[in-house]
Scaffold this active site. Sequence first.
Site, short mmCIF file in Angstrom:
data_model
loop_
_atom_site.label_atom_id
_atom_site.label_comp_id
_atom_site.label_asym_id
_atom_site.label_seq_id
_atom_site.Cartn_x
_atom_site.Cartn_y
_atom_site.Cartn_z
N ARG A 41 0.60 -20.45 -58.53
CA ARG A 41 1.88 -19.75 -58.67
C ARG A 41 1.83 -18.62 -59.68
O ARG A 41 2.22 -17.50 -59.36
CB ARG A 41 2.98 -20.74 -59.09
CG ARG A 41 4.36 -20.13 -59.10
CD ARG A 41 5.42 -21.14 -59.47
NE ARG A 41 5.45 -22.29 -58.58
CZ ARG A 41 6.27 -23.32 -58.74
NH1 ARG A 41 7.12 -23.34 -59.75
NH2 ARG A 41 6.22 -24.33 -57.90
N HIS A 87 4.78 -19.91 -47.34
CA HIS A 87 5.20 -20.09 -48.74
C HIS A 87 6.56 -20.78 -48.77
O HIS A 87 7.60 -20.11 -48.76
CB HIS A 87 5.28 -18.71 -49.39
CG HIS A 87 5.28 -18.74 -50.90
ND1 HIS A 87 4.16 -19.06 -51.63
CD2 HIS A 87 6.25 -18.47 -51.80
CE1 HIS A 87 4.45 -18.98 -52.92
NE2 HIS A 87 5.71 -18.62 -53.06
N TYR A 131 19.21 -5.38 -45.09
CA TYR A 131 19.43 -3.94 -45.01
C TYR A 131 18.13 -3.13 -45.12
O TYR A 131 18.04 -2.04 -44.57
CB TYR A 131 20.38 -3.48 -46.12
CG TYR A 131 21.75 -4.10 -46.05
CD1 TYR A 131 22.57 -3.92 -44.93
CD2 TYR A 131 22.25 -4.87 -47.09
CE1 TYR A 131 23.83 -4.50 -44.87
CE2 TYR A 131 23.50 -5.45 -47.04
CZ TYR A 131 24.28 -5.26 -45.92
OH TYR A 131 25.54 -5.83 -45.86
#
Length: 770
Positions: A41, A87, A131
């Site tokens: 991570r 993930h 968007y």
Amino acid sequence: MADEIPDTLEPDPFDRLVDAPFDAALSERYLVYALSTITARSLPDLRDGLKPVHRRLLWAMRQLKLNPTDAFKKSARVVGDVIGKYHPHGDASVYDAMVRLAQDFALRYPLVEGQGNFGNIDGDNAAAYRYTEARLTRTAMLLMQGLDEGTVDFIPTYNGEESEPDIFPGIFPNLLANGASGIAVGMATNIPSHNVAEIVDATLKLIDNPRAEHAELMEVFHGPDFATGGLVVDSADVISAAYETGRGSFRMRGRFYAAEAASEDDRDAGIERLGGGQWQLVISEIPYQVQKGRLIEQIAQLIADRKLPILEDVRDESDEQIRIVLVPRSRNVDPDLLKESLYKLTDLESRFGLNLNVLDATRTPQVMGLGEVLQHWIASQIDILLRRSHHRLEQIARRLELLEGYIIAFLNLDRVIEIIRTEDEPKQVMMAEFELTDRQAEAILNMRLRSLRKLEEMELRKEHDALLAERDELQKLIDSPARQRTRLKRDLTALRKEYGEDTKLGRRRTTVAEAAPAVEFSMDAMIEKEPVTVIISARGWVRGMKGHVDLGADGIGGEFKFKEGDGPAFALHAQTTDKLLIASGDGRFYTLGCDKLPGGRGFGEPLRTTLDIDSGSPVIAVLVYRKGGQILLANSAGRGFAAEMDELLAETRKGRQVVNLKDTITLKVVREIAEADDHVAVVGDNRKLVIFSLEELPVMARGQGVQLQRYRDGGLSDAITLKLDDGLSWKMGGDSGRVRTESDMWQWKVARGAAGRLPPTGFPRDNRFG
């Protein structure tokens, strides 16, 4: 029967419970979590410089065919594929990671090309992922180059349904080029970005000489190259030491640059000349990770708080390029002084901590220096080169096998066609008759009729010979470490041309140069000098009235208004540039700037909101600090000493302990010593007076002092310094305002520590010098 017991019973889940000490079970599980955080991570892999989330983002985009030449796709599509296939984390964290990869002010060499609102340097967030659109950049493609050539292992995804690459094999040095940051359990990493051309130059030095000294690498590797430009102003020795150990920090500054300036000197200094001798400063670049909006707020707040009175205004005139305009208070302001004050008071100067903590090829975290990082990266690239070569050899071997079969078929084409037409098992017959392998026979049988006319012996033999030559070259490469290094150097040289100093993306943005000596200035010089009257009440309320107001005949506040039950205690004239020394009964001294006094309207504010004065210790004296001055300090037991005013200034609101006191003893006298004074006069509660030479009074920074006068009963009432030739003066009683002076004081002049004798006739009954 209903009561029959079944032959097989399901196992009791409680049988699987294990009795273990709680601390051992907790530490074991926490260790697993910590290792997972470190390796999966937070820390980047040295070989491709990526964390798993970034690697999976780029892999998912590659699978979606979001190449630089293809159309954009919605970011939501990418995020959905990443969290659904590779993930299993929150969509917000994945999208944030993707946004950073697309921000040219966050990443030196962006790996994602964004379309839409991906945030800005002001600190505004990106638009929602429904968007925005994205695709890969050329740099990302270089980083993933070779994935289809057997260069890296593919590992199963978290649910085992698909596979993903363990690392990316591309020759782009992403770890140092783009840097990384992350916090794991018990460790962290923070790596700045660097210039690719310099990374390649240092790598080439190490390939030529694996034992090259660190100093040799630093000849071509100059330090960080941040996405936002700016300056690194540490010395070359400091920068070199940081890269040698892998730990250190860099001092970053914004850049002043005025493109429209008339002269080159003004342009580089960021000065734009206006009419009438006026000028303004222009900030064109800001330190890395500093939000432009936040920086402008800091400067504006300094102006509002009058902490930077030499600055009149700040304006943001930025478009695609940063342009922050600073307007000085007057044309006489020193530009260098203004710059230095901004460096000290705002984030225009900040620090970037270097912590080269990375995962090596064995997934082991360790802090490495520059040379060690490059050595490991070279080793990984050599390994990738060898794996690519072995993979290509396997492809060549398979192709050669087929070509040899095609040549046999061409030379015996009629017989091959006859076998296919007449035999029920043509494959077995051809294998037996022409000594073909299974793959060769299968390939011949799978050929279309139209392909038969393309079987030209010359073409087949030409391809056959070319593959044999390539195989020989690959085998030489595999057998020769020198050839491997040469091949790597050739590939790195080609990369350097693409990211060279003469290219838009490769040109160095951050200037690395040691800063010139700082312009010495005091923050006191920034304060506008104005007269002020300081008023402190008996209950500790303080205010500052503009101008020098009449203090009244008694000099303690005149007709000023106070809260009910309160009254005047101290009133004095000062300037806003002065500092007040405030002494409390417990022997502590506090410092308060006159520019920080609350306004004169109302009753002011309690001193204790600004200073940590003990509620049980009254304020006994307020003096205006005078550089180089001295004061007389005496306690109620008759001990005292002289102190330098410079030693009494306190940096914090907690003040400074100056006079050490025991039991019920308190600080009684705080008086300034005039330069002409040469003697000390002390009077006790017993109305005995002594006068001794000022030379007998020690100058101390802290302590109890020496005995000034001996007492059989009571203690010290007052003390003062005087010039003996002028005599001792005191105010007469009543409202007459007359002052009496006793010039013949030889009767009372004794050695320090004497008991003394009664004062002259007419000395005040309150035993105070006034």
